[in-house]
Write a protein that holds these residues in place. Sequence first.
Motif, PDB file in Angstrom:
ATOM      1  N   ASN A 132       0.817  -1.212   0.000  1.00 42.24           N
ATOM      2  CA  ASN A 132       0.000   0.000   0.000  1.00 42.24           C
ATOM      3  C   ASN A 132       0.854   1.267   0.000  1.00 42.24           C
ATOM      4  O   ASN A 132       0.567   2.225  -0.716  1.00 42.24           O
ATOM      5  CB  ASN A 132      -0.943   0.006   1.206  1.00 42.24           C
ATOM      6  CG  ASN A 132      -2.028  -1.040   1.090  1.00 42.24           C
ATOM      7  OD1 ASN A 132      -2.333  -1.528   0.007  1.00 42.24           O
ATOM      8  ND2 ASN A 132      -2.622  -1.408   2.219  1.00 42.24           N
ATOM      9  N   TYR A 133       1.889   1.258   0.835  1.00 40.93           N
ATOM     10  CA  TYR A 133       2.730   2.453   0.982  1.00 40.93           C
ATOM     11  C   TYR A 133       4.022   2.372   0.177  1.00 40.93           C
ATOM     12  O   TYR A 133       4.849   3.283   0.260  1.00 40.93           O
ATOM     13  CB  TYR A 133       3.038   2.690   2.458  1.00 40.93           C
ATOM     14  CG  TYR A 133       1.820   3.090   3.250  1.00 40.93           C
ATOM     15  CD1 TYR A 133       1.383   4.411   3.282  1.00 40.93           C
ATOM     16  CD2 TYR A 133       1.086   2.134   3.954  1.00 40.93           C
ATOM     17  CE1 TYR A 133       0.255   4.780   4.002  1.00 40.93           C
ATOM     18  CE2 TYR A 133      -0.047   2.493   4.679  1.00 40.93           C
ATOM     19  CZ  TYR A 133      -0.457   3.817   4.699  1.00 40.93           C
ATOM     20  OH  TYR A 133      -1.575   4.174   5.409  1.00 40.93           O
ATOM     21  N   ARG A 134       4.205   1.271  -0.556  1.00 35.40           N
ATOM     22  CA  ARG A 134       5.367   1.106  -1.438  1.00 35.40           C
ATOM     23  C   ARG A 134       6.675   1.239  -0.652  1.00 35.40           C
ATOM     24  O   ARG A 134       7.590   1.959  -1.021  1.00 35.40           O
ATOM     25  CB  ARG A 134       5.328   2.140  -2.565  1.00 35.40           C
ATOM     26  CG  ARG A 134       4.056   2.138  -3.405  1.00 35.40           C
ATOM     27  CD  ARG A 134       4.003   0.956  -4.348  1.00 35.40           C
ATOM     28  NE  ARG A 134       5.112   1.006  -5.293  1.00 35.40           N
ATOM     29  CZ  ARG A 134       5.526  -0.042  -6.028  1.00 35.40           C
ATOM     30  NH1 ARG A 134       4.907  -1.201  -5.899  1.00 35.40           N
ATOM     31  NH2 ARG A 134       6.525   0.078  -6.867  1.00 35.40           N
ATOM     32  N   LYS A 135       6.745   0.496   0.461  1.00 41.38           N
ATOM     33  CA  LYS A 135       7.931   0.507   1.307  1.00 41.38           C
ATOM     34  C   LYS A 135       8.432  -0.911   1.527  1.00 41.38           C
ATOM     35  O   LYS A 135       7.662  -1.874   1.533  1.00 41.38           O
ATOM     36  CB  LYS A 135       7.628   1.154   2.665  1.00 41.38           C
ATOM     37  CG  LYS A 135       7.158   2.602   2.602  1.00 41.38           C
ATOM     38  CD  LYS A 135       8.276   3.543   2.159  1.00 41.38           C
ATOM     39  CE  LYS A 135       7.813   4.993   2.197  1.00 41.38           C
ATOM     40  NZ  LYS A 135       8.876   5.935   1.736  1.00 41.38           N
ATOM     41  N   ILE A 136       9.747  -1.014   1.739  1.00 41.45           N
ATOM     42  CA  ILE A 136      10.371  -2.290   2.093  1.00 41.45           C
ATOM     43  C   ILE A 136      10.994  -2.139   3.477  1.00 41.45           C
ATOM     44  O   ILE A 136      11.791  -1.219   3.712  1.00 41.45           O
ATOM     45  CB  ILE A 136      11.454  -2.696   1.075  1.00 41.45           C
ATOM     46  CG1 ILE A 136      10.848  -2.884  -0.320  1.00 41.45           C
ATOM     47  CG2 ILE A 136      12.154  -3.979   1.517  1.00 41.45           C
ATOM     48  CD1 ILE A 136      11.873  -3.146  -1.405  1.00 41.45           C
ATOM     49  N   HIS A 137      10.625  -3.047   4.385  1.00 42.62           N
ATOM     50  CA  HIS A 137      11.166  -3.040   5.745  1.00 42.62           C
ATOM     51  C   HIS A 137      12.181  -4.175   5.860  1.00 42.62           C
ATOM     52  O   HIS A 137      11.819  -5.357   5.756  1.00 42.62           O
ATOM     53  CB  HIS A 137      10.055  -3.230   6.768  1.00 42.62           C
ATOM     54  CG  HIS A 137       9.024  -2.148   6.749  1.00 42.62           C
ATOM     55  ND1 HIS A 137       8.976  -1.146   7.692  1.00 42.62           N
ATOM     56  CD2 HIS A 137       7.999  -1.887   5.885  1.00 42.62           C
ATOM     57  CE1 HIS A 137       7.969  -0.332   7.425  1.00 42.62           C
ATOM     58  NE2 HIS A 137       7.355  -0.765   6.338  1.00 42.62           N
ATOM     59  N   ILE A 138      13.429  -3.810   6.065  1.00 44.16           N
ATOM     60  CA  ILE A 138      14.493  -4.798   6.268  1.00 44.16           C
ATOM     61  C   ILE A 138      14.721  -4.864   7.763  1.00 44.16           C
ATOM     62  O   ILE A 138      15.089  -3.865   8.394  1.00 44.16           O
ATOM     63  CB  ILE A 138      15.774  -4.376   5.528  1.00 44.16           C
ATOM     64  CG1 ILE A 138      15.479  -4.177   4.039  1.00 44.16           C
ATOM     65  CG2 ILE A 138      16.876  -5.399   5.733  1.00 44.16           C
ATOM     66  CD1 ILE A 138      16.355  -3.159   3.379  1.00 44.16           C
ATOM     67  N   GLN A 139      14.509  -6.029   8.374  1.00 45.10           N
ATOM     68  CA  GLN A 139      14.507  -6.077   9.836  1.00 45.10           C
ATOM     69  C   GLN A 139      15.169  -7.340  10.369  1.00 45.10           C
ATOM     70  O   GLN A 139      15.195  -8.387   9.709  1.00 45.10           O
ATOM     71  CB  GLN A 139      13.078  -5.963  10.358  1.00 45.10           C
ATOM     72  CG  GLN A 139      12.103  -6.970   9.795  1.00 45.10           C
ATOM     73  CD  GLN A 139      10.674  -6.716  10.234  1.00 45.10           C
ATOM     74  OE1 GLN A 139      10.311  -5.619  10.650  1.00 45.10           O
ATOM     75  NE2 GLN A 139       9.831  -7.729  10.143  1.00 45.10           N
ATOM     76  N   THR A 140      15.668  -7.229  11.576  1.00 42.11           N
ATOM     77  CA  THR A 140      16.297  -8.357  12.250  1.00 42.11           C
ATOM     78  C   THR A 140      16.042  -8.257  13.745  1.00 42.11           C
ATOM     79  O   THR A 140      15.929  -7.153  14.288  1.00 42.11           O
ATOM     80  CB  THR A 140      17.827  -8.390  11.984  1.00 42.11           C
ATOM     81  OG1 THR A 140      18.404  -9.503  12.685  1.00 42.11           O
ATOM     82  CG2 THR A 140      18.499  -7.111  12.448  1.00 42.11           C
ATOM     83  N   ILE A 141      15.933  -9.391  14.382  1.00 38.38           N
ATOM     84  CA  ILE A 141      15.865  -9.426  15.842  1.00 38.38           C
ATOM     85  C   ILE A 141      17.105 -10.107  16.425  1.00 38.38           C
ATOM     86  O   ILE A 141      17.173 -10.361  17.627  1.00 38.38           O
ATOM     87  CB  ILE A 141      14.590 -10.135  16.343  1.00 38.38           C
ATOM     88  CG1 ILE A 141      14.496 -11.567  15.802  1.00 38.38           C
ATOM     89  CG2 ILE A 141      13.352  -9.331  15.979  1.00 38.38           C
ATOM     90  CD1 ILE A 141      13.333 -12.355  16.386  1.00 38.38           C
ATOM     91  N   LYS A 142      18.097 -10.370  15.556  1.00 37.89           N
ATOM     92  CA  LYS A 142      19.370 -10.858  16.045  1.00 37.89           C
ATOM     93  C   LYS A 142      20.109  -9.721  16.738  1.00 37.89           C
ATOM     94  O   LYS A 142      20.125  -8.602  16.232  1.00 37.89           O
ATOM     95  CB  LYS A 142      20.232 -11.367  14.882  1.00 37.89           C
ATOM     96  CG  LYS A 142      20.035 -12.817  14.521  1.00 37.89           C
ATOM     97  CD  LYS A 142      21.118 -13.277  13.566  1.00 37.89           C
ATOM     98  CE  LYS A 142      21.039 -14.773  13.342  1.00 37.89           C
ATOM     99  NZ  LYS A 142      22.161 -15.255  12.501  1.00 37.89           N
ATOM    100  N   PRO A 143      20.731  -9.980  17.864  1.00 39.02           N
ATOM    101  CA  PRO A 143      21.505  -8.899  18.498  1.00 39.02           C
ATOM    102  C   PRO A 143      22.741  -8.562  17.666  1.00 39.02           C
ATOM    103  O   PRO A 143      23.327  -9.431  17.011  1.00 39.02           O
ATOM    104  CB  PRO A 143      21.887  -9.492  19.860  1.00 39.02           C
ATOM    105  CG  PRO A 143      21.806 -10.973  19.680  1.00 39.02           C
ATOM    106  CD  PRO A 143      20.723 -11.214  18.673  1.00 39.02           C
TER     107      PRO A 143
END
Length: 987
Positions: A572-583
């Motif tokens: 919808n917002y034409r965004k890419i979220h690159i995410q990690t929960i590794k410390p």
Amino acid sequence: MSPQVDKYAHYCLGWEYISQVLFDPEITSDGDLFINFEITPGWVLRRAALEQGGCRGDALYFIHSHVIEQTTSSFLVIYNRGIFQSLKISKGMPHATTHRVLFIDAYDSFTNNIIALLKINLRVEVTTIKIDERIADFAKFVRPFSAVVAGPGPGDPRKSNDVGWIPELWKLEGQGLLPVLGICLGFQSLVLAFGGTIDRLGKPRHGIVRKVRGCGEGIFRGVDEMETVQYHSLYASIGPEGKCKGTGSYGTETPSHICSDLRPLAWDYEMDNAEDGTEEAMFSSQRRVLMAVEHKSKPFFGIQFHAESICSNSNAREVIEAWWEIAKKWRRPYRDLGFLPALPTSLNINIGAVQIHSRAEDPLPKYRRADDSKTPSISTSGVGNEAKQVPEFSEDLGLCNGVYRSQDYGRKCKVRVETRVINTGEATVPSICETLGLIDGEVIILDSEMHQRHDVGAHSIIGIISADALRLEYNVGTNEVCRIHNGQSETIDLRSCGESIFSYLKSCMSYYKIENFNTGVPFSGGLMGFISYEACLETIGITHSQRRTREDSQRPDLSFIFVERSIIIDHNYRKIHIQTIKPDDQDWVDKTSLQLKSARPTTSSSTTPTAPSFNAQMTLPSAVSYKSKVRACQSAIRAGDSYELCLTTQATIHTPNRLESWPLYLRLRTLNPAPFSAYVRLGKLNLLSSSPERFLRWSRPTKPSGPRTNDAFDREEKTIRCQFRPIKGTVKRQPDPNLPPLTIAEATALLATPKERAENLMIVDLIRHDLHGVVGAGRVSVPKLMVVEEYATLFQLVSVIEGSLVVKDGVVSNGEDESDILATENAPNSSSRGTTANSAKAARTGLDILAASLPPGSMTGAPKLRSCQILRSLEDRPRGIYSGVIGYMDVGGGGDFSVVIRSAVRWDHDACPKPEANEESDLVEGDMVTDGVGDAEEEAKGDEWMIGAGGAVTSMSTEEGEWEEMIAKMRSTLRLFEEDGCGGVRG
């Protein structure tokens, strides 16, 4: 003088009912209140821990507030894990209603809807038992209740196993008499008990809305007619009225030559409900069908229809309310205080004198509170006094997986999300995966890019699987889960974790404490994977599948992997979220961000990838065999054993060489775009899915935005919102290839038939039942009912069911008892008992909703348990992942699962013998494709893909219609392996 505490002892003050005393911590959670301040504001409930003869327990007792007020203001004493707590009593504190009703459940899939109606409309408390509950003295057991409701269920009232305790209700006499309402099966049992007859309808009525005319008297006072839903194959008769030639009169007084004790109250007239309104309908063999009766001298009533259905109008519910008004008036003058415990003569109760019965000497069954009929809270503790408890530390469960723990959260794994957001630009889901090199190994892609709608398909999720990722695998019937981490495997006995794989999963997810997350992104990290249909069956007590091969047993029925790195595409917002929960993983975020910014699409999303020529051999279902099974389903429906059966079958596609799964998926997502498409390579599994159906989504717990109250019992409150989107009702988008495709208006008209709407309605009512059992009465809604949606090859009828699970300060707040019972209670002869006295209680989560709702109702039929048993006897092989679910459980508490349909499945390293045609299948020759991938051994084995399809069989189905519907669904995926992509079935 102390009272003798019974399981369901009631105290009375004059003629008014105060409340009930419960003895057993497994039934009443700490702080439960059963007080009616509107009637008896002076009485409060106290609780104390007791120990006698090695048996520990809690006692609940009443004491008048003036006794307490001699020392302090009014307060409630609660014994909570060794600590006496005092809470000031408030007028707004939770309290029970005046009356308690017993509900007898005949293993139906609409039970909780009826209970919700009773609670909301009648404002009563409801206790439920199964028809086969172990009860020593039934008449004594039911005495304390204000009334009884004998519920609907599959089967025949003439069969004792189908009705259990229900016939005993009609034998109650004298001071033991109670007002009873029989519904559907309960109604038929009432008629049968007083001399009536039971026979089969010419055309069963399941999920059908019909007009019913009442006599205007008794429970129909003020109700002359109503539109109500019927679910029955059998009908009850109290005389020759069903077969006589009528005059068209709507009178209900008919000479009854069979049942002199019963009076008819309502009828279903064929002339009111005939589609064509012809004279033939008026003089059919079943001109009218009895819909309600009352006993002339006893407080027994019965109705055939389902007032609780979402499609029954308000007049039907008024009949239930009228019954209750009559029941209350009857009950009051006839109550005999002789068999009820009297109030203690002294208010200075000696708690030590309260009788406690040893379990060994006098075992008492633990009866569920009403909405716990499927899956109350999943236990996270041991199942017995000597059982090993759930591991105390997350390492014992093999968790944390790189996520560091913090003592600040009491042995929880502290999770922090590192995120970088970039513009989508020209990137697509395939281009992202190819740029990052994800297509060559394990990966889980939940892909909505090709079919976005305003209400679904807003995000696509790419779960990146690390080499050291924790994975959990489970096979049905083993009672063990295999935990694999860093190349090391360990087997964990589920008996130490509540005896359920879902208890173990809940334990796993409960160890994570997320510190931050983007509320606009549904997934931060957590478990991603699948649950097979056979694993789903275990939640309703079906533990062994039919014809399970060695290969089947080597494939996990449930598999999840802990995903720490992920990419979310917000369409919808034409965004890419690159995410990690590794410390300490910011470097990966930065590197991945640079890669995606510089990437260009390598695959066009608008064109279908060119398919090389195939030389595939397709083993398709046999039309003769499938139609025979349709007839068998309809035979079971006519007998009353099911209302709807979702029959399925499978096709096998064999090629001499191994095929790359990624190019096949790219082709499938273009040929058959769907909002819940998925590409899964996990272990041996290759799954290519173009599913249009969401099974269940639940939100992260959120705090309400409304004002806070000063009530002493108003704890910190959060809400989990959930949604189901079942699909039932199908029509081809282009029924005639020589004509243009149907418009949405034309498809809507075709899907407006009673058959198509009944298919959908039955599943909607079933899901409402499942959801009511977890979130409680008054928290389930249906914002969309039978809306037509368009897909690549089909139009389908879709409904949306939503619910809200309210949790207060670590405990559920649905007004129900929090007994930790596993999800196998709907199995025949299963005990409805809670856990042991030493079991700890855990707040419900979305996982409880998931476990309570499996298998997907759109893939089983209704009632769910009996239908699954019938289908297992008809279908030739396990369904496997087809008909199961795939999705994720987020560390923040949310989750989302789709139903595995319109999918192709391959298991790597399985021997693929050349298919042979048999009586269950037809062999079809296709084309061949080779890609040169894989070593010589893999090439020699060839490739084998499975595609499942099916449809809902009802009494209105035709053999040819069901065959055509199944083939239409199968073609949508089969064309993946055909050169022209048309999905034609040849041969």
